[in-house]
Write a protein that holds these residues in place. Sequence first.
Motif, PDB file in Angstrom:
ATOM      1  N   PHE A  68       0.844  -1.191   0.000  1.00  0.00           N
ATOM      2  CA  PHE A  68       0.000   0.000   0.000  1.00  0.00           C
ATOM      3  C   PHE A  68       0.879   1.239   0.000  1.00  0.00           C
ATOM      4  CE2 PHE A  68       0.770  -1.351   4.323  1.00  0.00           C
ATOM      5  CZ  PHE A  68       1.202  -0.184   4.946  1.00  0.00           C
ATOM      6  N   GLY A  69       0.233   2.384  -0.150  1.00  0.00           N
ATOM      7  CA  GLY A  69       0.958   3.648  -0.086  1.00  0.00           C
ATOM      8  C   GLY A  69       1.498   4.070  -1.432  1.00  0.00           C
ATOM      9  N   PRO A  70       2.363   5.077  -1.413  1.00  0.00           N
ATOM     10  CA  PRO A  70       2.842   5.670  -2.666  1.00  0.00           C
ATOM     11  C   PRO A  70       3.784   4.759  -3.446  1.00  0.00           C
ATOM     12  CG  PRO A  70       3.748   6.846  -0.771  1.00  0.00           C
ATOM     13  CD  PRO A  70       2.852   5.783  -0.228  1.00  0.00           C
ATOM     14  N   LEU A  71       3.743   4.936  -4.747  1.00  0.00           N
ATOM     15  CA  LEU A  71       4.707   4.283  -5.622  1.00  0.00           C
ATOM     16  C   LEU A  71       6.087   4.861  -5.329  1.00  0.00           C
ATOM     17  CD1 LEU A  71       2.693   4.414  -8.932  1.00  0.00           C
ATOM     18  CD2 LEU A  71       3.443   2.337  -7.768  1.00  0.00           C
ATOM     19  N   PRO A  72       7.121   4.072  -5.529  1.00  0.00           N
ATOM     20  CA  PRO A  72       8.461   4.609  -5.299  1.00  0.00           C
ATOM     21  C   PRO A  72       8.880   5.537  -6.430  1.00  0.00           C
ATOM     22  CG  PRO A  72       8.604   2.409  -6.209  1.00  0.00           C
ATOM     23  CD  PRO A  72       7.143   2.675  -5.959  1.00  0.00           C
ATOM     24  N   ASP A  73       9.760   6.464  -6.114  1.00  0.00           N
ATOM     25  CA  ASP A  73      10.403   7.249  -7.163  1.00  0.00           C
ATOM     26  C   ASP A  73      11.565   6.391  -7.648  1.00  0.00           C
ATOM     27  OD1 ASP A  73      11.876   8.903  -8.789  1.00  0.00           O
ATOM     28  OD2 ASP A  73      11.774  10.628  -7.453  1.00  0.00           O
ATOM     29  N   ALA A  74      11.370   5.763  -8.804  1.00  0.00           N
ATOM     30  CA  ALA A  74      12.365   4.835  -9.335  1.00  0.00           C
ATOM     31  C   ALA A  74      13.139   5.433 -10.505  1.00  0.00           C
ATOM     32  CB  ALA A  74      11.679   3.532  -9.734  1.00  0.00           C
ATOM     33  N   THR A  75      13.152   6.751 -10.604  1.00  0.00           N
ATOM     34  CA  THR A  75      13.839   7.400 -11.721  1.00  0.00           C
ATOM     35  C   THR A  75      15.351   7.179 -11.689  1.00  0.00           C
ATOM     36  OG1 THR A  75      13.872   9.487 -10.486  1.00  0.00           O
ATOM     37  CG2 THR A  75      12.074   9.174 -12.073  1.00  0.00           C
ATOM     38  N   CYS A  91      -0.717   3.860  -4.691  1.00  0.00           N
ATOM     39  CA  CYS A  91      -1.270   5.132  -5.148  1.00  0.00           C
ATOM     40  C   CYS A  91      -0.131   6.010  -5.652  1.00  0.00           C
ATOM     41  CB  CYS A  91      -2.036   5.833  -4.023  1.00  0.00           C
ATOM     42  SG  CYS A  91      -1.029   6.196  -2.565  1.00  0.00           S
ATOM     43  N   GLY A  92      -0.501   7.128  -6.250  1.00  0.00           N
ATOM     44  CA  GLY A  92       0.494   8.080  -6.718  1.00  0.00           C
ATOM     45  C   GLY A  92       0.740   7.987  -8.206  1.00  0.00           C
ATOM     46  N   VAL A  93       1.592   8.867  -8.661  1.00  0.00           N
ATOM     47  CA  VAL A  93       1.930   8.954 -10.076  1.00  0.00           C
ATOM     48  C   VAL A  93       3.211   8.153 -10.312  1.00  0.00           C
ATOM     49  CG1 VAL A  93       2.556  10.526 -11.941  1.00  0.00           C
ATOM     50  CG2 VAL A  93       0.842  11.206 -10.248  1.00  0.00           C
ATOM     51  N   PRO A  94       3.218   7.245 -11.294  1.00  0.00           N
ATOM     52  CA  PRO A  94       4.417   6.448 -11.563  1.00  0.00           C
ATOM     53  C   PRO A  94       5.597   7.316 -11.996  1.00  0.00           C
ATOM     54  CG  PRO A  94       2.495   5.509 -12.665  1.00  0.00           C
ATOM     55  CD  PRO A  94       2.081   6.847 -12.125  1.00  0.00           C
ATOM     56  N   LYS A  95       6.774   7.038 -11.407  1.00  0.00           N
ATOM     57  CA  LYS A  95       8.016   7.741 -11.738  1.00  0.00           C
ATOM     58  C   LYS A  95       9.101   6.688 -11.932  1.00  0.00           C
ATOM     59  CE  LYS A  95       6.825  11.675  -8.844  1.00  0.00           C
ATOM     60  NZ  LYS A  95       7.134  12.357  -7.589  1.00  0.00           N
ATOM     61  N   PHE A  96       9.354   6.369 -13.203  1.00  0.00           N
ATOM     62  CA  PHE A  96      10.324   5.339 -13.541  1.00  0.00           C
ATOM     63  C   PHE A  96      11.280   5.862 -14.594  1.00  0.00           C
ATOM     64  CE2 PHE A  96       6.789   3.097 -11.724  1.00  0.00           C
ATOM     65  CZ  PHE A  96       7.381   2.106 -10.964  1.00  0.00           C
ATOM     66  N   ALA A  97      12.479   5.293 -14.627  1.00  0.00           N
ATOM     67  CA  ALA A  97      13.464   5.663 -15.646  1.00  0.00           C
ATOM     68  C   ALA A  97      12.945   5.244 -17.015  1.00  0.00           C
ATOM     69  CB  ALA A  97      14.796   4.988 -15.350  1.00  0.00           C
ATOM     70  N   ALA A  98      13.386   5.954 -18.030  1.00  0.00           N
ATOM     71  CA  ALA A  98      12.987   5.637 -19.402  1.00  0.00           C
ATOM     72  C   ALA A  98      13.381   4.207 -19.735  1.00  0.00           C
ATOM     73  CB  ALA A  98      13.659   6.608 -20.363  1.00  0.00           C
ATOM     74  N   GLY A  99      12.525   3.529 -20.469  1.00  0.00           N
ATOM     75  CA  GLY A  99      12.805   2.167 -20.908  1.00  0.00           C
ATOM     76  C   GLY A  99      12.263   1.088 -20.004  1.00  0.00           C
ATOM     77  N   ALA A 100      11.741   1.439 -18.841  1.00  0.00           N
ATOM     78  CA  ALA A 100      11.188   0.431 -17.936  1.00  0.00           C
ATOM     79  C   ALA A 100       9.769   0.052 -18.369  1.00  0.00           C
ATOM     80  CB  ALA A 100      11.168   0.955 -16.505  1.00  0.00           C
TER      81      ALA A 100
END
Length: 114
Positions: A68-75, A91-100
């Motif tokens: 549960f809780g926020p998505l990780p900042d995986a940038t 919950c939250g807005v996905p933040k992932f590095a390009a190509g994931a």
Amino acid sequence: METLSLARNEMSGPIPPSFGNSSKIKFLDISNQIDSGDASPTLLGRIDQFIPGMQGLVEVRMDHNGFFGPLPDATKLVNLRVFSATDNNLCGVPKFAAGASVDLKGNPHVGRAC
């Protein structure tokens, strides 16, 4: 250890934030921790507290749990190619590095602020 696969083991409880500290894990599969007795998800906790510390991650699967809780900042996880966390309560807005490749189906609050 570079590969940790514990899928479908009926494990229970939270994953501590320190799990990701200085981790060398590249492939993590902790999906489907369903208790066969009552079919409820058993692994839980906030993935934003341990995933960002796992700098070497290439693939992570944590589907069908109680996270549960926020998505990780995986940038900053530049090696990450697959992130699958379907059917949790994130919950939250996905933040992932390009190509994931990211799969977050079954998380009704993804895309909204926590």
